[in-house]
Design a protein around this motif. Structure first.
Motif, PDB file in Angstrom:
ATOM      1  N   GLY A  26       0.777  -1.221   0.000  1.00 39.78           N
ATOM      2  CA  GLY A  26       0.000   0.000   0.000  1.00 39.78           C
ATOM      3  C   GLY A  26       0.816   1.282   0.000  1.00 39.78           C
ATOM      4  O   GLY A  26       0.234   2.365  -0.101  1.00 39.78           O
ATOM      5  N   PHE A  27       2.126   1.190   0.113  1.00 32.14           N
ATOM      6  CA  PHE A  27       3.018   2.342   0.030  1.00 32.14           C
ATOM      7  C   PHE A  27       4.414   1.833  -0.266  1.00 32.14           C
ATOM      8  O   PHE A  27       4.679   0.623  -0.183  1.00 32.14           O
ATOM      9  N   THR A  28       5.318   2.746  -0.577  1.00 30.49           N
ATOM     10  CA  THR A  28       6.682   2.395  -0.945  1.00 30.49           C
ATOM     11  C   THR A  28       7.616   2.722   0.209  1.00 30.49           C
ATOM     12  O   THR A  28       7.799   3.889   0.564  1.00 30.49           O
ATOM     13  N   LEU A  29       8.224   1.701   0.788  1.00 33.02           N
ATOM     14  CA  LEU A  29       9.080   1.886   1.959  1.00 33.02           C
ATOM     15  C   LEU A  29      10.282   2.778   1.689  1.00 33.02           C
ATOM     16  O   LEU A  29      10.768   3.452   2.603  1.00 33.02           O
ATOM     17  N   HIS A  30      10.767   2.780   0.466  1.00 33.89           N
ATOM     18  CA  HIS A  30      11.992   3.497   0.137  1.00 33.89           C
ATOM     19  C   HIS A  30      11.933   4.979   0.478  1.00 33.89           C
ATOM     20  O   HIS A  30      12.974   5.601   0.731  1.00 33.89           O
ATOM     21  N   TYR A  31      10.759   5.574   0.501  1.00 36.36           N
ATOM     22  CA  TYR A  31      10.623   7.012   0.705  1.00 36.36           C
ATOM     23  C   TYR A  31      10.478   7.404   2.173  1.00 36.36           C
ATOM     24  O   TYR A  31      10.293   8.590   2.477  1.00 36.36           O
ATOM     25  N   TYR A  32      10.590   6.472   3.066  1.00 38.89           N
ATOM     26  CA  TYR A  32      10.359   6.719   4.475  1.00 38.89           C
ATOM     27  C   TYR A  32      11.491   6.168   5.319  1.00 38.89           C
ATOM     28  O   TYR A  32      12.338   5.408   4.866  1.00 38.89           O
ATOM     29  N   ALA A  33      11.502   6.573   6.589  1.00 42.04           N
ATOM     30  CA  ALA A  33      12.316   5.896   7.587  1.00 42.04           C
ATOM     31  C   ALA A  33      11.602   4.630   8.041  1.00 42.04           C
ATOM     32  O   ALA A  33      10.383   4.635   8.235  1.00 42.04           O
ATOM     33  N   ILE A  34      12.362   3.568   8.202  1.00 42.50           N
ATOM     34  CA  ILE A  34      11.832   2.318   8.720  1.00 42.50           C
ATOM     35  C   ILE A  34      12.580   1.988   9.996  1.00 42.50           C
ATOM     36  O   ILE A  34      13.815   1.941  10.001  1.00 42.50           O
ATOM     37  N   GLY A  35      11.856   1.776  11.053  1.00 37.30           N
ATOM     38  CA  GLY A  35      12.449   1.439  12.330  1.00 37.30           C
ATOM     39  C   GLY A  35      12.076   0.040  12.773  1.00 37.30           C
ATOM     40  O   GLY A  35      11.006  -0.475  12.424  1.00 37.30           O
ATOM     41  N   TRP A  36      12.974  -0.570  13.524  1.00 37.39           N
ATOM     42  CA  TRP A  36      12.691  -1.797  14.252  1.00 37.39           C
ATOM     43  C   TRP A  36      12.684  -1.480  15.746  1.00 37.39           C
ATOM     44  O   TRP A  36      13.604  -0.816  16.251  1.00 37.39           O
ATOM     45  N   PHE A  37      11.673  -1.987  16.411  1.00 37.72           N
ATOM     46  CA  PHE A  37      11.486  -1.792  17.834  1.00 37.72           C
ATOM     47  C   PHE A  37      11.302  -3.148  18.497  1.00 37.72           C
ATOM     48  O   PHE A  37      10.964  -4.131  17.842  1.00 37.72           O
ATOM     49  N   ARG A  38      11.501  -3.182  19.802  1.00 47.67           N
ATOM     50  CA  ARG A  38      11.222  -4.408  20.529  1.00 47.67           C
ATOM     51  C   ARG A  38      10.629  -4.084  21.885  1.00 47.67           C
ATOM     52  O   ARG A  38      10.899  -3.031  22.468  1.00 47.67           O
ATOM     53  N   GLN A  39       9.823  -5.008  22.365  1.00 52.51           N
ATOM     54  CA  GLN A  39       9.196  -4.855  23.668  1.00 52.51           C
ATOM     55  C   GLN A  39       9.186  -6.205  24.375  1.00 52.51           C
ATOM     56  O   GLN A  39       8.566  -7.160  23.897  1.00 52.51           O
ATOM     57  N   ALA A  40       9.879  -6.260  25.494  1.00 51.49           N
ATOM     58  CA  ALA A  40       9.912  -7.445  26.326  1.00 51.49           C
ATOM     59  C   ALA A  40       8.840  -7.331  27.403  1.00 51.49           C
ATOM     60  O   ALA A  40       8.421  -6.225  27.758  1.00 51.49           O
ATOM     61  N   PRO A  41       8.388  -8.456  27.954  1.00 55.50           N
ATOM     62  CA  PRO A  41       7.374  -8.397  29.008  1.00 55.50           C
ATOM     63  C   PRO A  41       7.810  -7.513  30.165  1.00 55.50           C
ATOM     64  O   PRO A  41       8.921  -7.630  30.675  1.00 55.50           O
ATOM     65  N   GLY A  42       6.932  -6.608  30.566  1.00 60.92           N
ATOM     66  CA  GLY A  42       7.213  -5.724  31.677  1.00 60.92           C
ATOM     67  C   GLY A  42       8.128  -4.561  31.361  1.00 60.92           C
ATOM     68  O   GLY A  42       8.447  -3.784  32.273  1.00 60.92           O
ATOM     69  N   LYS A  43       8.558  -4.420  30.114  1.00 68.09           N
ATOM     70  CA  LYS A  43       9.448  -3.341  29.730  1.00 68.09           C
ATOM     71  C   LYS A  43       8.786  -2.442  28.695  1.00 68.09           C
ATOM     72  O   LYS A  43       7.858  -2.848  27.996  1.00 68.09           O
TER      73      LYS A  43
END
Length: 132
Positions: A26-43
């Motif tokens: 639905g959109f082109t990733l190349h034109y944006y910032a792409i981030g990876w995030f993580r969430q552990a239990p309780g954090k």
């Protein structure tokens, strides 16, 4: 329809590797910032890495430097997170997300890192478990 779908998570032993994928539609990733995030239990959710379109900046939080690598395949409209030398403390749900490219520019990440509130569209996440 704008959609991000993460895949590639699973159970891996300490010292092992995984490659996560974030496929966009639905959109082109190349034109944006792409981030990876993580969430552990309780954090709280933390920004791990990003890749920028504006200046091709990549940024890594200190805890993953030298072990994780973010990349983009524009032809496939997909970003990847290669995770090597995995540790139990890497266990979390991992999310990809999209922001305006500025928010992964060199100046911005130098001062602020990968800021959760700047990312507007999120995938559903994929579980990574590092355990023996």
């Amino acid at each position: 329809q704008l959609q991000l779908v993460e895949s590639g998570g699973g159970l891996v032993q300490p010292g092992g590797s995984l490659r996560l994928s974030c496929a966009a539609s639905g959109f082109t990733l190349h034109y944006y910032a792409i981030g990876w995030f993580r969430q552990a239990p309780g954090k709280e959710r933390e920004g791990v890495t990003c890749i920028s379109s504006s200046d091709n900046t990549t940024y890594y939080v200190d805890s993953v430097k030298g072990r994780f690598t973010i990349s983009r395949d524009s032809a496939k409209n997909t970003v990847y997170l290669q995770m090597n030398s995995l540790k139990p403390e890497d266990t979390a749900v991992y999310y990809c997300a999209v922001a305006a490219s500025y928010y992964c520019s060199s100046g911005y990440v130098r001062d602020y890192g990968v800021v959760t509130s700047r990312y507007d569209y999120w995938g559903q996440g994929t579980q990574v478990t590092v355990s023996s």
